[in-house]
Design a protein around this motif. Structure first.
Motif, short mmCIF file in Angstrom:
data_model
loop_
_atom_site.label_atom_id
_atom_site.label_comp_id
_atom_site.label_asym_id
_atom_site.label_seq_id
_atom_site.Cartn_x
_atom_site.Cartn_y
_atom_site.Cartn_z
N THR A 1 -5.61 63.51 83.14
CA THR A 1 -6.15 62.11 83.43
C THR A 1 -4.91 61.21 83.93
O THR A 1 -3.90 61.50 83.28
N THR A 2 -5.15 60.36 84.75
CA THR A 2 -4.26 59.67 85.37
C THR A 2 -4.44 58.20 85.29
O THR A 2 -5.55 57.85 85.82
N ARG A 3 -3.70 57.25 84.94
CA ARG A 3 -4.06 55.89 85.25
C ARG A 3 -2.92 55.08 85.95
O ARG A 3 -1.65 55.39 85.89
N MET A 4 -3.41 54.47 86.95
CA MET A 4 -2.58 53.71 88.00
C MET A 4 -2.92 52.24 88.09
O MET A 4 -4.05 51.96 87.59
N ASP A 5 -2.05 51.68 88.40
CA ASP A 5 -2.42 49.88 89.01
C ASP A 5 -1.73 49.39 90.01
O ASP A 5 -0.70 49.85 90.43
N TRP B 1 -5.63 45.61 89.81
CA TRP B 1 -6.56 46.64 89.84
C TRP B 1 -5.96 48.03 89.08
O TRP B 1 -4.97 48.11 89.08
N ASN B 2 -7.00 48.60 88.24
CA ASN B 2 -6.38 49.78 87.81
C ASN B 2 -7.40 51.02 88.17
O ASN B 2 -8.53 50.72 88.32
N ILE B 3 -6.76 52.04 88.13
CA ILE B 3 -7.67 53.29 88.61
C ILE B 3 -7.43 54.26 87.43
O ILE B 3 -6.40 54.51 86.93
N LEU B 4 -8.45 54.81 87.05
CA LEU B 4 -8.44 56.00 86.12
C LEU B 4 -9.11 57.08 86.77
O LEU B 4 -10.10 57.16 87.34
N THR B 5 -8.27 58.19 86.62
CA THR B 5 -8.68 59.46 87.37
C THR B 5 -8.85 60.66 86.42
O THR B 5 -8.06 60.41 85.47
N TRP B 6 -9.83 61.35 86.69
CA TRP B 6 -9.95 62.57 85.88
C TRP B 6 -10.14 63.77 86.66
O TRP B 6 -10.81 63.78 87.81
N HIS B 7 -9.46 64.90 86.22
CA HIS B 7 -9.95 66.37 86.89
C HIS B 7 -10.17 67.36 85.69
O HIS B 7 -9.39 67.56 84.81
N HIS B 8 -11.50 67.75 85.52
CA HIS B 8 -11.87 68.56 84.56
C HIS B 8 -12.32 69.72 85.25
O HIS B 8 -13.60 69.85 85.68
N PRO B 9 -11.96 70.86 85.07
CA PRO B 9 -12.39 72.10 85.55
C PRO B 9 -13.62 72.54 84.74
O PRO B 9 -13.77 72.44 83.76
N GLN B 10 -14.54 72.96 85.65
CA GLN B 10 -15.99 73.22 85.21
C GLN B 10 -16.48 72.14 84.27
O GLN B 10 -17.27 72.66 83.12
#
Length: 180
Positions: free
Chosen positions: A127-131, A135-144
Motif C-alpha cells: 500500500t502506498t500513500r502519495m499527495d 490531493w491524496n492518492i492511496l494505492t493498493w496491490h494485493h496478489p489474488q
C-alpha cells in the motif's frame, strides 16, 4: 472483497479527515475557489492546478504506460463526490506482471510530482500513500485479492480541500448509517 472495499473507503475517509486543515489547505496551498454544482474542485499545486480530471489523467497515463488496462466498471462514485475523488482499478488479468506494473505506476506518479508519504509492504501486498496539490492518492496491490483469483490493484485519489470535506463526511455518515 466487500471488506476490502469498506476498508478502502474508510481509509480514504481517514486520509481526507487527516488532510483537512493541513498546510495543503492553507491559502498558500489552495486557491480558495469552490466548485460549481457540476464542476471540479480546483487545487493549486506550486506551478499549476489540479482538478478531478487532471488527477484522473495522471493516474490513467501512469498506469496504462506501465502496462495496466482499466478494469471496467470501476466502483461507482456517489454523485456528491464526483468532483472530489478518482477511483482507478486495474484489470490485472491483462497484465503480464502486475507487481512490476504497479511499482512502475507509482514511480511515474512520483516523477510527475506526487510525493510518497508512506509505503507498507506486508507479505506480498503493498500500500502506498502519495499527495500533490491538495490531493491524496492511496494505492493498493494485493496478489489474488479478487474473488476470481486475480490481483487487486487500485488507485483512489481524494481532494482534501475544504470544498470536498462536507461531501466526504456526508458520504461516510450515509455508509455508517446504512451498515448498522
Amino acid at each position: 472483497m466487500r471488506k476490502m472495499k469498506w476498508a478502502a473507503a474508510a481509509t480514504g475517509a481517514v486520509l481526507l479527515i487527516a488532510g483537512c486543515g493541513s498546510k495543503g489547505d492553507s491559502p498558500q496551498g489552495r486557491n480558495g475557489d469552490t466548485p460549481s454544482a457540476g464542476g471540479s474542485a480546483p487545487a493549486t499545486a506550486g506551478s499549476g492546478s489540479l482538478d478531478v480530471e487532471a488527477v484522473r489523467k495522471e493516474i490513467d497515463a501512469a498506469a496504462t504506460t506501465a502496462g495496466f488496462t482499466a478494469r471496467q466498471p470501476a466502483d461507482k462514485i456517489p454523485p456528491g463526490l464526483k468532483s472530489c475523488t478518482v477511483r482507478w482499478q486495474a484489470d490485472s488479468a491483462k497484465s503480464t506482471d502486475s507487481r512490476k506494473s504497479y511499482d512502475a505506476t507509482v514511480a511515474t506518479l512520483v516523477k510527475g510530482g506526487w510525493t510518497e508519504r508512506g509505503r507498507a509492504d506486508e507479505r506480498q501486498s503493498v500500500t502506498t500513500r502519495m499527495d500533490k496539490g491538495g490531493w491524496n492518492i492511496l494505492t493498493w496491490h494485493h496478489p489474488q485479492g479478487r474473488e476470481d483469483g486475480t490481483d487487486w490493484i487500485s488507485f483512489i485519489a481524494n481532494d482534501t480541500g475544504p470544498a470536498c470535506a462536507k461531501p466526504f463526511q456526508e458520504d461516510l455518515a450515509d455508509k455508517t448509517t446504512n451498515k448498522q
